[in-house]
Design an enzyme around this catalytic site. Sequence first.
Site, PDB file in Angstrom:
ATOM      1  N   LYS A  66      -6.118 -27.714-124.746  1.00 38.55           N
ATOM      2  CA  LYS A  66      -6.330 -27.259-126.123  1.00 38.55           C
ATOM      3  C   LYS A  66      -7.560 -26.361-126.146  1.00 38.55           C
ATOM      4  O   LYS A  66      -8.611 -26.714-125.591  1.00 38.55           O
ATOM      5  CB  LYS A  66      -6.518 -28.488-127.014  1.00 38.55           C
ATOM      6  N   SER A  68      -3.772 -31.025-135.098  1.00 40.62           N
ATOM      7  CA  SER A  68      -4.127 -29.685-134.652  1.00 40.62           C
ATOM      8  C   SER A  68      -3.758 -29.387-133.207  1.00 40.62           C
ATOM      9  O   SER A  68      -3.843 -28.245-132.760  1.00 40.62           O
ATOM     10  CB  SER A  68      -5.629 -29.479-134.837  1.00 40.62           C
ATOM     11  N   SER A  78      -4.706 -35.915-134.674  1.00 46.14           N
ATOM     12  CA  SER A  78      -4.341 -34.595-134.165  1.00 46.14           C
ATOM     13  C   SER A  78      -3.727 -34.598-132.776  1.00 46.14           C
ATOM     14  O   SER A  78      -3.299 -33.543-132.297  1.00 46.14           O
ATOM     15  CB  SER A  78      -5.556 -33.661-134.179  1.00 46.14           C
TER      16      SER A  78
END
Length: 527
Positions: A95, A171, A195
């Site tokens: 990420k 996210s 997330s």
Amino acid sequence: MELCDLTARELSGLLRQRKVSAVEILESCLERIGQVDGRPGSLDAGPLTPEDEQKVHAFITLTDDRALQQAREVDRKLAAGEDPGPLAGIPFTVKDIFCVRGTRTTAASRILANYIAPYTATPVERLEASGGLMLGKVNLDEFTYGSSSESSAFQPSPRNPWNPSRVPGGSSGGSTASVAAGEAVLSLGTDTAGSIRQPAAFCGVVGLKPTYGRVSRYGLIAFASSLDCPGPIARDVTGAAMMLQAMAGPDPRDATTADLPPEDYLSQLEAGVRGLRIGLSPDYFRITFPTPDGGFEQQPLPVEIEASVRKAADLLRALGAEIIEDVPMPNTRYGIPAYFVISRVEAASNLHRYDGVKYGYRTPEPVADLRSMYRKTRGQGFGVQPKLRILMGMYVSAAQYSEQYYQRALRVRTLIRRDFETVFDPQGPYRLNALLTPTTPTAAFAMSAVYGDSVLMQYADQLTVPANHAGIPGLSIPAGLDAEGLPLGIQLLGPDFSEATLLRIARAYEQATEAEVWRTQKPAVLS
């Protein structure tokens, strides 16, 4: 089946038997990326094309040269009879909220679009030291602010591999999408309110939020420092355990890591569930919204979501677990309101470092003074979501409002933690080893359907955020498909540092359902 579709354990076995090479595994993933990912996210993407709407768009930056060097080193060590590490030859994505030395690290924000990290985050460092191959940096909501990955400044934003007209969640949407589409075998995400777990449920993969302090936050660009947790995303439970084994443990560079060595998560995976006490709470079978008059309105979850949890409970009962019904979790309803306040205060504080002076974007426009440079840099560099969080965070933490909002939210967080302590207390009335719940109140929603509504977007995390307030571990695993063919997830929550138990329960469920038809279904982008 392609190599990129195998699990971490399967690939590790083939590699060590010298039936495949690390380079061959990497090439399979790179070929899949070329087939399904489409153009990477960029600041000046222009309008979407019909082709864009059918692609995954997980990546911001592909680091294929770095991964190739790592793969060749793994193959060299194997040829020389050396141990290449427990994750040797396993491709993973990161990420783009983690710093990786020498790579662009953007947090999916214009304000960091030109930032080249001078150091590597501890979790990434440990994954690479274990022999993993870092494929690249994947997309997310800007600074992790969102639950759909649509708020990224780098467009096109990620799409759900099961149905590209749906969001992948957020996210960590790029992370879960990359694993679900077979672009990577593992991915490193972060979980601040769900997330990792929410997009894992939306994309039909396994996502683990460890206990706060179990995995180092060093090198993670902070959102809400008291809530952020790095964690693994994998194709199956064993992959998540392998990844956690590599990352967990104390870090002298992060004072918030627990001074406890990691457990051997893999050795306990096959222990079964006999004798374990697993609870079901009615408070996790409904969503509770505050109303303008100060009250609350409740809505039950869709029937198929509750049914997936109850079916899992029945399976676990048949395997020897004791299922405890009607476990009260009364403060779950306050998780989102408390999160709105606490996360915004911490986000506003963390965002102050982006000022155009030390690194990142600086306004190209002429300015009269330093204050003007700050204002223009932040106004142009931040998207809507960071600006909203700065404004709200400054408001609720102001001296005249702190007691009314921030201090009250901190007390509510304590009450949420107390609920979990009560049900997990080995001397208490429930004595649970784990709580079994839905992961999300819906399956993946349509692109643009919720984006822009901060309140509605946040309530996608109501079932996951209590674990962040309490600091406990939470694990989301696939539990079937809904009537539209979209993945559903179930969640296991446990006491501090009980990751081994949660993984053990999840593995038992995984084995009990391995012959079910839904496990043979593939995401639409792979058809």
